[in-house]
Design a protein around this motif. Structure first.
Motif, PDB file in Angstrom:
ATOM      1  N   GLN A  83      10.437 -11.698  12.737  1.00 51.65           N
ATOM      2  CA  GLN A  83      11.836 -12.315  12.659  1.00 51.65           C
ATOM      3  C   GLN A  83      12.710 -12.120  14.166  1.00 51.65           C
ATOM      4  OE1 GLN A  83      12.675 -14.482  10.110  1.00 51.65           O
ATOM      5  NE2 GLN A  83      14.300 -15.157  11.522  1.00 51.65           N
ATOM      6  N   ALA A  84      12.501 -10.941  14.682  1.00 52.43           N
ATOM      7  CA  ALA A  84      13.148 -10.588  15.807  1.00 52.43           C
ATOM      8  C   ALA A  84      13.003 -11.605  16.838  1.00 52.43           C
ATOM      9  CB  ALA A  84      13.010  -9.191  16.061  1.00 52.43           C
ATOM     10  N   VAL A  85      11.403 -11.894  16.688  1.00 54.05           N
ATOM     11  CA  VAL A  85      10.928 -12.887  18.026  1.00 54.05           C
ATOM     12  C   VAL A  85      11.329 -14.196  17.756  1.00 54.05           C
ATOM     13  CG1 VAL A  85       8.974 -13.789  19.173  1.00 54.05           C
ATOM     14  CG2 VAL A  85       9.003 -11.127  18.459  1.00 54.05           C
ATOM     15  N   ILE A  86      11.338 -14.500  16.468  1.00 54.53           N
ATOM     16  CA  ILE A  86      11.887 -15.820  16.062  1.00 54.53           C
ATOM     17  C   ILE A  86      13.265 -16.238  16.400  1.00 54.53           C
ATOM     18  CG2 ILE A  86      12.129 -17.550  13.977  1.00 54.53           C
ATOM     19  CD1 ILE A  86       9.796 -16.237  12.507  1.00 54.53           C
ATOM     20  N   ASP A  87      14.138 -15.063  16.117  1.00 54.46           N
ATOM     21  CA  ASP A  87      15.571 -15.155  16.463  1.00 54.46           C
ATOM     22  C   ASP A  87      15.826 -15.250  17.931  1.00 54.46           C
ATOM     23  OD1 ASP A  87      15.994 -14.953  13.880  1.00 54.46           O
ATOM     24  OD2 ASP A  87      16.597 -12.597  13.991  1.00 54.46           O
ATOM     25  N   THR A  88      14.928 -14.660  18.663  1.00 50.25           N
ATOM     26  CA  THR A  88      15.036 -14.703  20.103  1.00 50.25           C
ATOM     27  C   THR A  88      14.643 -16.241  20.621  1.00 50.25           C
ATOM     28  OG1 THR A  88      14.297 -12.305  20.568  1.00 50.25           O
ATOM     29  CG2 THR A  88      13.947 -13.997  22.335  1.00 50.25           C
ATOM     30  N   ILE A  89      13.840 -16.691  20.035  1.00 54.98           N
ATOM     31  CA  ILE A  89      13.487 -18.269  20.550  1.00 54.98           C
ATOM     32  C   ILE A  89      14.589 -19.164  20.149  1.00 54.98           C
ATOM     33  CG2 ILE A  89      11.772 -20.240  19.727  1.00 54.98           C
ATOM     34  CD1 ILE A  89       9.526 -17.988  19.415  1.00 54.98           C
ATOM     35  N   VAL A  90      15.125 -19.014  18.660  1.00 51.97           N
ATOM     36  CA  VAL A  90      16.315 -20.010  18.504  1.00 51.97           C
ATOM     37  C   VAL A  90      17.412 -19.574  19.567  1.00 51.97           C
ATOM     38  CG1 VAL A  90      17.726 -19.987  16.668  1.00 51.97           C
ATOM     39  CG2 VAL A  90      15.414 -19.837  15.942  1.00 51.97           C
ATOM     40  N   ASP A  91      17.739 -18.347  19.610  1.00 54.76           N
ATOM     41  CA  ASP A  91      18.932 -18.007  20.514  1.00 54.76           C
ATOM     42  C   ASP A  91      18.915 -18.628  21.859  1.00 54.76           C
ATOM     43  OD1 ASP A  91      20.904 -16.393  21.236  1.00 54.76           O
ATOM     44  OD2 ASP A  91      19.789 -15.314  22.423  1.00 54.76           O
ATOM     45  N   TYR A  92      17.502 -18.782  22.501  1.00 54.24           N
ATOM     46  CA  TYR A  92      17.199 -19.307  23.763  1.00 54.24           C
ATOM     47  C   TYR A  92      17.655 -20.727  23.627  1.00 54.24           C
ATOM     48  CZ  TYR A  92      14.935 -21.475  27.774  1.00 54.24           C
ATOM     49  OH  TYR A  92      15.004 -22.416  28.648  1.00 54.24           O
ATOM     50  N   TYR A  93      17.125 -21.391  22.619  1.00 51.08           N
ATOM     51  CA  TYR A  93      17.394 -22.840  22.536  1.00 51.08           C
ATOM     52  C   TYR A  93      18.747 -23.407  22.281  1.00 51.08           C
ATOM     53  CZ  TYR A  93      12.771 -24.260  23.782  1.00 51.08           C
ATOM     54  OH  TYR A  93      11.329 -24.177  24.463  1.00 51.08           O
ATOM     55  N   SER A  94      19.283 -22.357  21.385  1.00 50.94           N
ATOM     56  CA  SER A  94      20.569 -22.618  21.038  1.00 50.94           C
ATOM     57  C   SER A  94      21.782 -22.174  21.908  1.00 50.94           C
ATOM     58  CB  SER A  94      20.962 -21.810  19.657  1.00 50.94           C
ATOM     59  OG  SER A  94      20.001 -22.070  18.577  1.00 50.94           O
ATOM     60  N   ASN A  95      21.534 -21.393  22.932  1.00 48.60           N
ATOM     61  CA  ASN A  95      22.577 -20.842  23.718  1.00 48.60           C
ATOM     62  C   ASN A  95      22.477 -21.012  25.316  1.00 48.60           C
ATOM     63  OD1 ASN A  95      24.511 -19.870  21.556  1.00 48.60           O
ATOM     64  ND2 ASN A  95      22.861 -18.531  21.060  1.00 48.60           N
ATOM     65  N   TYR A  96      21.318 -20.950  25.699  1.00 48.70           N
ATOM     66  CA  TYR A  96      21.051 -20.988  27.304  1.00 48.70           C
ATOM     67  C   TYR A  96      19.956 -21.515  27.700  1.00 48.70           C
ATOM     68  CZ  TYR A  96      18.562 -16.598  26.343  1.00 48.70           C
ATOM     69  OH  TYR A  96      17.616 -15.760  25.846  1.00 48.70           O
ATOM     70  N   ASN A  97      19.702 -22.627  27.199  1.00 51.55           N
ATOM     71  CA  ASN A  97      18.409 -23.437  27.379  1.00 51.55           C
ATOM     72  C   ASN A  97      18.626 -23.933  28.592  1.00 51.55           C
ATOM     73  OD1 ASN A  97      15.929 -24.936  27.708  1.00 51.55           O
ATOM     74  ND2 ASN A  97      16.899 -26.689  26.382  1.00 51.55           N
ATOM     75  N   SER A  98      17.878 -23.522  29.956  1.00 51.55           N
ATOM     76  CA  SER A  98      18.136 -24.198  31.250  1.00 51.55           C
ATOM     77  C   SER A  98      17.079 -23.857  32.085  1.00 51.55           C
ATOM     78  CB  SER A  98      19.469 -23.682  31.849  1.00 51.55           C
ATOM     79  OG  SER A  98      19.740 -24.200  33.135  1.00 51.55           O
ATOM     80  N   ASN A  99      16.898 -24.673  33.042  1.00 49.38           N
ATOM     81  CA  ASN A  99      15.588 -24.281  34.047  1.00 49.38           C
ATOM     82  C   ASN A  99      16.108 -23.139  34.884  1.00 49.38           C
ATOM     83  OD1 ASN A  99      13.245 -24.444  35.599  1.00 49.38           O
ATOM     84  ND2 ASN A  99      13.309 -26.636  35.395  1.00 49.38           N
ATOM     85  N   ILE A 100      15.160 -22.423  35.588  1.00 43.50           N
ATOM     86  CA  ILE A 100      15.355 -21.069  36.172  1.00 43.50           C
ATOM     87  C   ILE A 100      15.384 -21.219  37.568  1.00 43.50           C
ATOM     88  CG2 ILE A 100      14.872 -19.732  34.184  1.00 43.50           C
ATOM     89  CD1 ILE A 100      12.167 -18.981  35.247  1.00 43.50           C
ATOM     90  N   HIS A 101      15.617 -20.216  38.083  1.00 42.47           N
ATOM     91  CA  HIS A 101      15.513 -19.835  39.616  1.00 42.47           C
ATOM     92  C   HIS A 101      16.047 -21.015  40.433  1.00 42.47           C
ATOM     93  CE1 HIS A 101      11.790 -17.417  38.467  1.00 42.47           C
ATOM     94  NE2 HIS A 101      12.747 -16.768  38.267  1.00 42.47           N
ATOM     95  N   ARG A 102      16.632 -22.050  39.929  1.00 39.61           N
ATOM     96  CA  ARG A 102      17.218 -23.263  40.701  1.00 39.61           C
ATOM     97  C   ARG A 102      18.577 -23.401  40.793  1.00 39.61           C
ATOM     98  NH1 ARG A 102      11.864 -26.721  38.981  1.00 39.61           N
ATOM     99  NH2 ARG A 102      10.342 -25.132  39.387  1.00 39.61           N
ATOM    100  N   GLY A 103      19.083 -22.999  39.682  1.00 34.19           N
ATOM    101  CA  GLY A 103      20.729 -23.592  39.447  1.00 34.19           C
ATOM    102  C   GLY A 103      21.596 -22.295  39.698  1.00 34.19           C
ATOM    103  N   VAL A 104      23.091 -22.985  40.000  1.00 30.29           N
ATOM    104  CA  VAL A 104      23.747 -21.975  40.487  1.00 30.29           C
ATOM    105  C   VAL A 104      24.957 -22.049  39.238  1.00 30.29           C
ATOM    106  CG1 VAL A 104      24.143 -22.384  42.789  1.00 30.29           C
ATOM    107  CG2 VAL A 104      25.343 -23.768  41.401  1.00 30.29           C
ATOM    108  N   HIS A 105      24.474 -22.950  38.236  1.00 34.89           N
ATOM    109  CA  HIS A 105      25.421 -22.766  37.027  1.00 34.89           C
ATOM    110  C   HIS A 105      25.062 -21.740  36.153  1.00 34.89           C
ATOM    111  CE1 HIS A 105      22.225 -24.662  34.438  1.00 34.89           C
ATOM    112  NE2 HIS A 105      22.020 -25.610  35.405  1.00 34.89           N
TER     113      HIS A 105
END
Length: 404
Positions: A36-58
């Protein structure tokens, strides 16, 4: 000490039924289940900070980048790599192997030799065959014995000044054999040959130290370590990663681009073209966190108990033969019963809610060695129980009665 009842509460899928029976999941060598801890991590990513990496200043991009790079550091520390940039996050073990095989195509010439073991998964054979076809290099094989161990005397005789690369799995996916990786690496290094270790099947059971092993490359997949599918790692010593050319071209792996010339980024980005599996990488780190909290010493001890118990109980079945009987092995039991086809046994076990793997397990040379079409493979994890093994044994007995 493992509290298996408490651990099982962490895995939602273990509560489900299959064909009206409680699920008994013994296909862990193919993929582990997800806590469940890994499932929660996946949900948290898409729910709260889904974004492309290394490229954005936002903010979202910065948060996602930080989490992704934190996961890389978790992988680095888990495998004791010297530097975080020696960890390349990939799509999985097969992807990692192909990166190295493609890179060595430019480093190997006609007449050079590559050594693999007879215990390899197809993904550890085919890329090297393709490389040899392109370069004219010669592929040599370490033979195996009846008990599933490698013929190390022959290996020592095979290695010579023409050897450029040795490839061996740490643990056989088909038999569970734990190979003498330290000895293999030491001998290869006497002739300055590189060694790549496939740790896909070892890493769920043991915690490799790549510096202590002195491996030049080590590969593994997250989905066998309580993480998600579609992500894995390629560890490489910095000196070797610098020698290899990029595997793919595109965004992220470049420093500068013009129509006249492109220069490549440094490690690890040189091998990470395009948008990566960001969520998968972060969840990979969460899977490692979970397994380290359980403790790999605890996991190894408990799984050995399951292996010992399962082996003893299955061997009580008349006509049952286990393949891979060396004492140095992980919690995998591959077996057949008489002349019954393994698929037929697996199909009946499925109707009883028992998940096993049947067939050649992407290791046809092993099956050819034993002159069999395949095996039934029961592979255990630290969330399995002896009571589940009893259900398996009862199920096999029932299948044998039905099929005899």
């Amino acid at each position: 000490m493992i509290n298996v009842d408490k651990i099982r509460e962490d895995f939602p899928i273990l509560k489900r039924t299959v064909h009206g029976k409680p699920l008994v999941y013994f296909d862990n060598a193919a993929t582990s289940q997800t806590p469940q801890a890994v499932i929660d991590t996946i949900v948290d990513y898409y729910s709260n900070y889904n974004s492309n990496i290394h490229r954005g200043v936002h903010t979202l991009s910065q948060e996602a980048t930080d989490k992704y790079e934190e996961a890389r550091i978790k992988v680095q520390k888990h495998f004791n790599a010297k530097e975080a940039y020696e960890i390349i996050l990939t799509a999985g073990t097969t992807h990692s192997i192909n990166i190295v095989a493609a890179g060595f195509t430019s480093l190997i010439k006609k007449g050079d030799e590559v050594i693999v073991s007879a215990l390899e998964h197809h993904s550890n054979i085919v890329p090297w065959q393709m490389m040899c076809e392109k370069t004219g290099a010669i592929l040599k094989v370490i033979p195996m014995f009846e008990d599933g161990s490698l013929d190390m005397d022959t290996y020592h005789a095979l290695v010579n000044e023409k050897t450029k690369l040795v490839f061996c799995n740490h643990v056989s996916n088909a038999l569970g054999t734990l190979n003498p990786i330290e000895e293999i690496i030491k001998k290869a290094h006497e002739f300055n040959a590189a060694v790549m270790v496939d740790g896909a099947q070892a890493t769920p059971h043991i915690k490799p130290d790549v510096q202590a092993l002195d491996a030049d490359f080590y590969v593994a997949s997250a989905h066998k370590l309580c993480g998600p599918t579609g992500v894995g790692l390629l560890y490489g010593k910095e000196e070797w990663l610098q020698k290899l050319p990029p595997y793919q071209g595109g965004g992220e792996m470049i420093a500068t681009v013009s129509f006249k010339k492109t220069t490549y980024a440094g490690l690890p980005h040189k091998f990470e073209a395009g948008t990566p599996n960001i969520c998968g990488g972060i969840a990979f780190g969460a899977g490692l966190d979970y397994m380290n909290a359980v403790g790999f010493d605890n996991i190894a001890k408990y799984e050995h108990e399951l292996l010992t118990y399962g082996t003893a109980e299955l061997l009580k079945i008349e006509g049952l033969k286990i393949y891979g009987t060396t004492t140095k092995k992980t919690a995998v039991i591959s077996f057949n019963v008489g002349e019954i086809h393994p698929y037929d046994i697996g199909a009946i076990l499925d109707k009883l809610g028992i998940a096993v793997r049947t067939g050649h397990h992407c290791a046809q040379p092993i099956m050819d060695f034993y002159q069999i079409p395949g095996t039934v493979r029961a592979s255990f994890s630290f969330y399995n129980t002896k009571e589940e093994i009893d259900i398996l044994v009862s199920g096999v007995k029932r299948a044998v009665r039905m099929l005899s």
